[in-house]
Design a protein around this motif. Structure first.
Motif, PDB file in Angstrom:
ATOM      1  N   LEU A 175       0.821  -1.209   0.000  1.00 16.94           N
ATOM      2  CA  LEU A 175       0.000   0.000   0.000  1.00 16.94           C
ATOM      3  C   LEU A 175       0.853   1.256   0.000  1.00 16.94           C
ATOM      4  O   LEU A 175       1.846   1.355   0.725  1.00 16.94           O
ATOM      5  N   GLY A 176       0.426   2.241  -0.795  1.00 17.06           N
ATOM      6  CA  GLY A 176       1.083   3.546  -0.825  1.00 17.06           C
ATOM      7  C   GLY A 176       0.399   4.493   0.145  1.00 17.06           C
ATOM      8  O   GLY A 176      -0.630   5.101  -0.170  1.00 17.06           O
ATOM      9  N   VAL A 177       0.917   4.604   1.350  1.00 14.66           N
ATOM     10  CA  VAL A 177       0.242   5.302   2.437  1.00 14.66           C
ATOM     11  C   VAL A 177       0.121   6.811   2.194  1.00 14.66           C
ATOM     12  O   VAL A 177      -0.902   7.430   2.496  1.00 14.66           O
ATOM     13  N   SER A 178       1.151   7.428   1.631  1.00 13.93           N
ATOM     14  CA  SER A 178       1.183   8.890   1.551  1.00 13.93           C
ATOM     15  C   SER A 178       0.025   9.455   0.741  1.00 13.93           C
ATOM     16  O   SER A 178      -0.512  10.518   1.075  1.00 13.93           O
ATOM     17  N   GLY A 179      -0.387   8.755  -0.320  1.00 15.54           N
ATOM     18  CA  GLY A 179      -1.511   9.237  -1.109  1.00 15.54           C
ATOM     19  C   GLY A 179      -2.805   9.217  -0.332  1.00 15.54           C
ATOM     20  O   GLY A 179      -3.641  10.138  -0.461  1.00 15.54           O
ATOM     21  N   SER A 180      -2.989   8.190   0.499  1.00 19.45           N
ATOM     22  CA  SER A 180      -4.201   8.095   1.306  1.00 19.45           C
ATOM     23  C   SER A 180      -4.253   9.193   2.363  1.00 19.45           C
ATOM     24  O   SER A 180      -5.296   9.821   2.579  1.00 19.45           O
ATOM     25  N   VAL A 181      -3.116   9.435   3.018  1.00 21.75           N
ATOM     26  CA  VAL A 181      -3.066  10.511   4.016  1.00 21.75           C
ATOM     27  C   VAL A 181      -3.251  11.864   3.338  1.00 21.75           C
ATOM     28  O   VAL A 181      -3.956  12.742   3.847  1.00 21.75           O
ATOM     29  N   GLY A 182      -2.636  12.028   2.161  1.00 19.39           N
ATOM     30  CA  GLY A 182      -2.815  13.268   1.420  1.00 19.39           C
ATOM     31  C   GLY A 182      -4.267  13.523   1.070  1.00 19.39           C
ATOM     32  O   GLY A 182      -4.749  14.665   1.102  1.00 19.39           O
ATOM     33  N   ALA A 183      -5.003  12.441   0.743  1.00 25.93           N
ATOM     34  CA  ALA A 183      -6.426  12.580   0.435  1.00 25.93           C
ATOM     35  C   ALA A 183      -7.212  13.032   1.655  1.00 25.93           C
ATOM     36  O   ALA A 183      -8.164  13.831   1.541  1.00 25.93           O
ATOM     37  N   MET A 184      -6.826  12.560   2.834  1.00 28.05           N
ATOM     38  CA  MET A 184      -7.494  13.003   4.059  1.00 28.05           C
ATOM     39  C   MET A 184      -7.220  14.481   4.326  1.00 28.05           C
ATOM     40  O   MET A 184      -8.110  15.226   4.744  1.00 28.05           O
ATOM     41  N   ILE A 185      -5.980  14.903   4.074  1.00 32.06           N
ATOM     42  CA  ILE A 185      -5.647  16.319   4.246  1.00 32.06           C
ATOM     43  C   ILE A 185      -6.456  17.169   3.275  1.00 32.06           C
ATOM     44  O   ILE A 185      -7.018  18.213   3.645  1.00 32.06           O
ATOM     45  N   ALA A 186      -6.563  16.730   2.030  1.00 29.78           N
ATOM     46  CA  ALA A 186      -7.320  17.475   1.025  1.00 29.78           C
ATOM     47  C   ALA A 186      -8.790  17.541   1.397  1.00 29.78           C
ATOM     48  O   ALA A 186      -9.432  18.594   1.285  1.00 29.78           O
ATOM     49  N   HIS A 187      -9.345  16.422   1.849  1.00 31.99           N
ATOM     50  CA  HIS A 187     -10.758  16.375   2.210  1.00 31.99           C
ATOM     51  C   HIS A 187     -11.066  17.307   3.376  1.00 31.99           C
ATOM     52  O   HIS A 187     -12.112  17.972   3.402  1.00 31.99           O
ATOM     53  N   THR A 188     -10.151  17.372   4.333  1.00 31.69           N
ATOM     54  CA  THR A 188     -10.395  18.149   5.548  1.00 31.69           C
ATOM     55  C   THR A 188     -10.061  19.622   5.375  1.00 31.69           C
ATOM     56  O   THR A 188     -10.772  20.501   5.877  1.00 31.69           O
ATOM     57  N   SER A 189      -8.955  19.895   4.670  1.00 25.27           N
ATOM     58  CA  SER A 189      -8.489  21.288   4.560  1.00 25.27           C
ATOM     59  C   SER A 189      -8.971  21.982   3.295  1.00 25.27           C
ATOM     60  O   SER A 189      -8.960  23.209   3.224  1.00 25.27           O
ATOM     61  N   GLY A 190      -9.336  21.200   2.280  1.00 29.74           N
ATOM     62  CA  GLY A 190      -9.724  21.787   1.005  1.00 29.74           C
ATOM     63  C   GLY A 190      -8.548  22.116   0.107  1.00 29.74           C
ATOM     64  O   GLY A 190      -8.731  22.679  -0.976  1.00 29.74           O
ATOM     65  N   VAL A 191      -7.330  21.744   0.545  1.00 33.25           N
ATOM     66  CA  VAL A 191      -6.123  22.017  -0.247  1.00 33.25           C
ATOM     67  C   VAL A 191      -5.498  20.688  -0.664  1.00 33.25           C
ATOM     68  O   VAL A 191      -5.129  19.874   0.177  1.00 33.25           O
ATOM     69  N   GLU A 192      -5.370  20.475  -1.973  1.00 34.68           N
ATOM     70  CA  GLU A 192      -4.811  19.234  -2.494  1.00 34.68           C
ATOM     71  C   GLU A 192      -3.285  19.267  -2.386  1.00 34.68           C
ATOM     72  O   GLU A 192      -2.642  20.192  -2.877  1.00 34.68           O
ATOM     73  N   PRO A 193      -2.663  18.261  -1.749  1.00 35.23           N
ATOM     74  CA  PRO A 193      -1.196  18.247  -1.689  1.00 35.23           C
ATOM     75  C   PRO A 193      -0.576  18.132  -3.076  1.00 35.23           C
ATOM     76  O   PRO A 193      -1.080  17.417  -3.942  1.00 35.23           O
ATOM     77  N   THR A 194       0.518  18.828  -3.284  1.00 36.49           N
ATOM     78  CA  THR A 194       1.296  18.716  -4.515  1.00 36.49           C
ATOM     79  C   THR A 194       2.164  17.474  -4.432  1.00 36.49           C
ATOM     80  O   THR A 194       2.885  17.278  -3.456  1.00 36.49           O
ATOM     81  N   VAL A 195       2.083  16.624  -5.452  1.00 36.89           N
ATOM     82  CA  VAL A 195       2.878  15.399  -5.469  1.00 36.89           C
ATOM     83  C   VAL A 195       4.297  15.720  -5.931  1.00 36.89           C
ATOM     84  O   VAL A 195       4.498  16.330  -6.980  1.00 36.89           O
TER      85      VAL A 195
END
Length: 285
Positions: A175-195
């Motif tokens: 599993l690629g964990v960072s993408g899942s955590v990034g999705a939670m950050i985006a969902h909560t903050s409204g800001v999509e992490p830059t890959v």
């Protein structure tokens, strides 16, 4: 392939050069991998390995890969964390909140960043960071997510080492964990992490900066049509897909034309038969 000079070879690691036993942290070379690297060197190419994983620091990959017979010159292993350190320095960031294992935290510290570990900050430290970097983490919790989201709310720019859902391992998909955590950050903050990692261009740009070789004079070899192959095609490199990792031939052929691999091989055992490797006609100038 088209007569251009190929001066740098960039190999993916997991699923391309080797498979990692996640439990043991050891590698086994895939068929043809060692010889493929030799062929590139014999053709005058500078050989690099660029993994999208952040299990280890770049320095830790050398002995583990060498134990599997995959020997790389010093400074020729890159991870998204080392690319992040380079890119965040260029973009002026200084104080970074990091979620991740040693493979993410240590390259940032070594590059001189003031690192705040997510979930371990005290007082108003979250308000003082100017970036949040999400790496691979074996465990993560609500306190860490809250810290990162609060930092983003306060204006920190969020970054992720990868948004790949999984990558190839010796016992199947990891599993690629960072993408899942990034999705939670985006969902909560409204800001999509830059890959930062593949397929973003900054890894190839970093290699180009260090070698003086333009991306179009590189060959990129990997097992994921959505990551290294897409990165290579966007950068103008020659791209070679291999079906020893997470994708089969039809997965490579199903990619949009602008992202499709130039060549698809069953494994690196077929590498030596590719005549384009030896068509070194066009100079870099």
């Amino acid at each position: 392939m088209d007569g251009r000079s190929l001066n740098v070879a960039v190999f993916d690691i997991d699923g391309t050069l080797a498979m990692m036993d996640k439990a043991k942290g050891t590698y086994e070379a895939l068929p043809g991998a060692i010889r493929a690297m030799e062929i590139c060197r014999e053709a005058g190419m500078d050989v690099w390995a660029y993994t999208n994983g952040t299990f280890f620091t770049p320095e830790h990959y050398y002995p583990r890969l060498a134990d599997a017979g995959i020997v790389l010159d010093e400074g020729r292993v890159m991870t998204p964390a080392s690319v992040a350190a380079h890119h965040l320095h260029q973009t002026g960031h200084k104080r970074v909140m990091v979620l991740g294992a040693e493979g993410t935290v240590e390259p940032m510290r070594a590059a001189g960043f003031d690192v705040v570990v997510a979930g371990e900050e005290t007082g108003d430290e979250a308000r003082d960071v100017d970036a949040v970097l999400v790496g691979w983490a074996r465990d993560f919790n609500l306190a860490q997510l809250t810290s990162m989201v609060e930092a983003v709310w306060e204006g920190a720019m969020p970054y992720s080492v990868s948004d790949a859902p999984y990558f190839a391992g010796a016992k199947g998909r990891v599993l690629g964990v960072s993408g899942s955590v990034g999705a939670m950050i985006a969902h909560t903050s409204g800001v999509e992490p830059t890959v930062i990692g593949k397929p973003a261009p900054w890894g190839l740009e970093m290699i180009a900066e260090q070698t003086g070789v333009a991306a179009r004079n590189m060959v990129v070899i990997g097992d994921d049509p959505k990551l290294e192959i897409r990165m290579g095609r966007v950068g103008g490199a020659i791209t070679v897909g291999v079906t020893t990792g997470i994708a089969q031939r039809h997965d490579f052929l199903a990619a949009p034309p602008d992202w499709r691999a130039d060549i698809v091989l069953k494994s690196l055992e077929e590498f030596e038969a590719q005549d384009w490797l030896f068509a070194q006609e066009e100079s870099l100038t």
